[in-house]
Design an enzyme around this catalytic site. Structure first.
Site, PDB file in Angstrom:
ATOM      1  N   CYS A 132     -33.932   8.823 -11.464  1.00 57.86           N
ATOM      2  CA  CYS A 132     -34.499  10.097 -11.011  1.00 57.86           C
ATOM      3  C   CYS A 132     -34.055  10.400  -9.586  1.00 57.86           C
ATOM      4  O   CYS A 132     -34.638   9.900  -8.626  1.00 57.86           O
ATOM      5  CB  CYS A 132     -36.013  10.055 -11.104  1.00 57.86           C
ATOM      6  SG  CYS A 132     -36.791  11.548 -10.474  1.00 57.86           S
ATOM      7  N   CYS A 135     -36.678  12.009  -7.372  1.00 54.99           N
ATOM      8  CA  CYS A 135     -37.705  11.100  -6.863  1.00 54.99           C
ATOM      9  C   CYS A 135     -37.147  10.226  -5.743  1.00 54.99           C
ATOM     10  O   CYS A 135     -37.825   9.970  -4.749  1.00 54.99           O
ATOM     11  CB  CYS A 135     -38.210  10.170  -7.966  1.00 54.99           C
ATOM     12  SG  CYS A 135     -38.471  10.944  -9.547  1.00 54.99           S
ATOM     13  N   ASP A 136     -35.926   9.724  -5.904  1.00 55.17           N
ATOM     14  CA  ASP A 136     -35.442   8.646  -5.041  1.00 55.17           C
ATOM     15  C   ASP A 136     -34.225   8.997  -4.187  1.00 55.17           C
ATOM     16  O   ASP A 136     -33.811   8.185  -3.350  1.00 55.17           O
ATOM     17  CB  ASP A 136     -35.089   7.423  -5.913  1.00 55.17           C
ATOM     18  CG  ASP A 136     -36.289   6.940  -6.711  1.00 55.17           C
ATOM     19  OD1 ASP A 136     -37.407   7.009  -6.173  1.00 55.17           O
ATOM     20  OD2 ASP A 136     -36.117   6.508  -7.868  1.00 55.17           O
TER      21      ASP A 136
END
Ligand code: NDP
Length: 307
Positions: A132, A135-136
């Site tokens: 992701c 997300c990261d």
């Protein structure tokens, strides 16, 4: 006793909730481990009708939830850990210990990202290995990263990662992308993106250091391997359905997708919608459409079985 319980809070789950709520059934939505579903791990959603300038994935799911709650849907922040679909009522046990009884169940538990499955990759999930970028991605400011895959997800992840990474290397096993031409072109024309064609990852370094320091990549045409230094590894090779909860109770296909006919499953009173039953289209809008169908089917089932 509940009339309609919906497992999952992605586009399928919330659309089912909107329709069931408007039928005065006060559905209970069990949010699941990823509130808002997969769209909350994407950036801009550009293909959902009604948003000509795109919409943020979180924002879209927030709006869908609000719309469902406005008509009387209830949302519980919990995940289902067991289901007993053998008789009436249907029973679902949540991770907070509660057991819910319901007349109908709509399974909208979605799908999750796949990984290659290399032991070194698995050891580094959360330590530089991710599925992701939204997300990261911000953890990889100024360092090179790689993205595995050649589909739309890989293109989207790679393009997004150029905001942070010094370089993004797409590693694809063939000499042609599967991605749609517009997404592929966007990635290929980005000066920060480079592609290693005909290449597969053999190993991710370095679990002994507890972080990603590079990957060994083999060219499947020449047979030659090389090591590439990267600080982040993003796997974008597709998804698998979250159907474990109903395995053995509902008919699944060979890949674990729930078999449906117009959202009806092999068990009367149990319906499935969205990515958990759709290996083909897997779009937010098709998930929403099937969520609508599942709710209509549940309403008809209840009407046919005593109102
Ligand atoms: P896809 O199945 O479309 O693509 C998966 C990619 O990963 C393929 O290129 C495949 O290679 C590769 N791959 C699969 N398994 C392996 C493996 N074991 N080793 C190496 N490579 C592997 O999945 P996506 O997640 O990209 O897309 C799913 C759906 O979602 C599609 O319908 C897509 O259009 C849609 N989507 C739309 C977006 C948008 O419109 N904004 C954004 C993201 C997804 P190969 O090509 O050789 O099979």
């Amino acid at each position: 006793m509940e009339q309609v319980v919906i497992l999952g809070s992605g586009s399928a789950g919330y659309t089912a909730a909107i329709y069931a709520a408007r039928a005065n059934l006060a559905p209970l939505v069990v949010e699941g481990p990823q509130p808002g579903g997969q769209l909350t791990t994407t950036t801009e959603v550009e293909n959902f009708p009604g948003f000509p300038n795109g919409v943020d994935g979180f924002e879209l799911m927030h709006l869908q939830r609000q719309q469902a709650e406005r008509f009387g849907a209830r949302v519980v922040s919990a995940s289902a850990v067991a289901a007993d679909l053998s008789g009436e009522p249907l029973r679902v046990t949540l991770d907070n210990g509660q057991t819910i009884e319901t007349r109908t169940l709509i399974v909208a538990t979605g799908a999750r990202a796949k990984y290659l499955g290399l032991p070194s990759e698995q050891a580094l999930i959360g330590h530089g290995v991710s599925a992701c970028a939204t997300c990261d991605g911000a953890f990889f400011r100024g360092v090179p990263v790689c993205v595995i895959g050649g589909g739309d997800t890989a293109m989207e992840e790679a393009t997004f990662l150029t905001r942070y990474a010094s370089e993004v290397i797409i590693i694809h096993r063939r000499d042609k992308f599967r991605a749609s031409p517009i997404m592929a072109q966007r990635a290929l024309s980005n000066p920060k993106i480079r592609v290693l064609w005909n290449s597969v990852v053999e190993d991710v370094h370095d679990p002994t250091q507890g972080k990603v320091t590079g990957v060994t990549v083999r060219n499947v045409v020449t047979g030659q391997s090389q090591r590439i230094e990267v600080g982040g590894y993003f796997c974008a090779i597709g998804h698998e359905p979250n159907s474990g909860l109903v395995r053995g109770q509902l008919e699944l296909d060979a890949n674990g997708y729930i078999r449906t006919q117009f959202t009806r499953t092999s068990r009367p009173g149990v319906f499935a919608c969205g990515d958990v039953q759709d290996p083909v289209y897997r779009q937010a809008i098709t998930a929403a459409g099937s969520g609508c169908m599942a709710a209509i089917e549940a309403v008809r089932y209840l009407e046919a079985h005593g109102g």
